[in-house]
Scaffold this active site. Structure first.
Site, short mmCIF file in Angstrom:
data_model
loop_
_atom_site.label_atom_id
_atom_site.label_comp_id
_atom_site.label_asym_id
_atom_site.label_seq_id
_atom_site.Cartn_x
_atom_site.Cartn_y
_atom_site.Cartn_z
CD GLU A 1 54.70 42.39 21.62
OE1 GLU A 1 54.80 43.27 22.51
OE2 GLU A 1 53.81 42.40 20.75
CB CYS B 1 51.02 36.26 22.17
SG CYS B 1 50.50 35.49 20.63
CG HIS C 1 52.29 39.91 18.49
ND1 HIS C 1 52.35 40.37 19.78
CD2 HIS C 1 51.38 38.87 18.50
CE1 HIS C 1 51.52 39.64 20.54
NE2 HIS C 1 50.93 38.74 19.78
N1 PCA Z 1 48.15 35.38 18.88
C1 PCA Z 1 47.48 35.39 20.17
C2 PCA Z 1 47.64 34.00 20.71
C3 PCA Z 1 48.05 33.15 19.56
C4 PCA Z 1 48.47 34.10 18.52
O1 PCA Z 1 48.99 33.81 17.43
C5 PCA Z 1 47.97 36.50 21.07
O2 PCA Z 1 48.43 37.54 20.57
O3 PCA Z 1 47.92 36.35 22.29
#
Ligand code: PCA
Length: 214
Positions: A78, A141, A164
């Site tokens: 990100e 996240c 991610h």
């Molecule tokens: N993914 C979610 C919250 C927890 C996770 O593993 C997200 O992308 O916000």
């Protein structure tokens, strides 16, 4: 060097989260740096409070948080976290904030301070599907990435960022058409991201085009 690595528990309709499984499998020492692994709940606020406590206790040099981005085909590093919570599903304690600022005294957004381009470059060299993402969403996240960077800005020389992870093959058995990635590849990818973050701790990121037209 000390690295705080966090991973979320399962949320929504899922029974597992690749982030917590990667956390379990990753070595505790990488290139001489100690990894402090922290499983955090998919809960607004509480996840960040745990991280804040850990920062005070450990004083990490680098914080990398991991989460699941179901449906994405690539490991995505990100670029930016924004100062907003806007949840379309409950978190694991039934919270569903809408258009709420994460930190009243925070910046509108923070850019990742881990070397996102160098990480992507290396992952691609290693033949792991990886890309920069320009949005971490507005759920837990993004919340945690924002909090990591907000907290990091209060201390000297902490680099922070968020990665991610796609679904695991197990998670897509009944989701025809959705991408997945095996656990070993994801563990290897996060290990590489940690190594590159260590290598670039006192260096600027490389400049290579990884942008998008939309
Ligand atoms: N993914 C979610 C919250 C927890 C996770 O593993 C997200 O992308 O916000």
């Amino acid at each position: 060097m000390k690295i705080l690595l966090t991973g979320f528990d399962a949320f929504g309709d899922e029974k597992i989260n690749p982030a917590s499984l990667v956390l379990e499998k990753i070595p505790e020492n990488i290139d001489g740096a100690d990894l402090y692994k922290e499983l955090i709940p998919t809960v607004f606020g509480k996840s960040a409070s745990i991280i804040e406590e850990k920062i005070k206790e450990i004083r990490p040099d680098i914080i990398i948080s991991l989460g699941q981005a179901g449906g994405r085909s690539h490991i995505t590093v990100e670029r930016v976290a924004i100062n907003i919570d806007d949840a379309s599903i409950d978190d694991n304690e039934g919270n569903r904030p809408v258009d709420r600022k994460i930190r009243e005294d925070g910046e509108p957004a923070y850019f990742a301070t881990i070397p996102i381009k160098a990480i992507i470059n290396k992952l691609k060299e290693e033949k792991i599907p990886a890309a920069i993402s320009n949005t971490a969403g507005t759920y837990v996240c993004n919340h945690v990435m924002y909090q990591d960077l907000y907290l990091a800005s209060k201390y000297k020389n902490i680099r922070a960022g968020f990665i991610h992870l796609p679904f695991l093959p197990d998670q897509v058995i009944d989701k025809n058409g959705l991408a997945s990635m095996d656990l070993e590849t994801m563990v290897r990818a996060v290990e590489i991201a940690v190594k590159i973050s260590i290598e670039f701790h006192n260096r600027d990121d490389i400049k290579i085009a990884q942008g998008r037209t939309h």
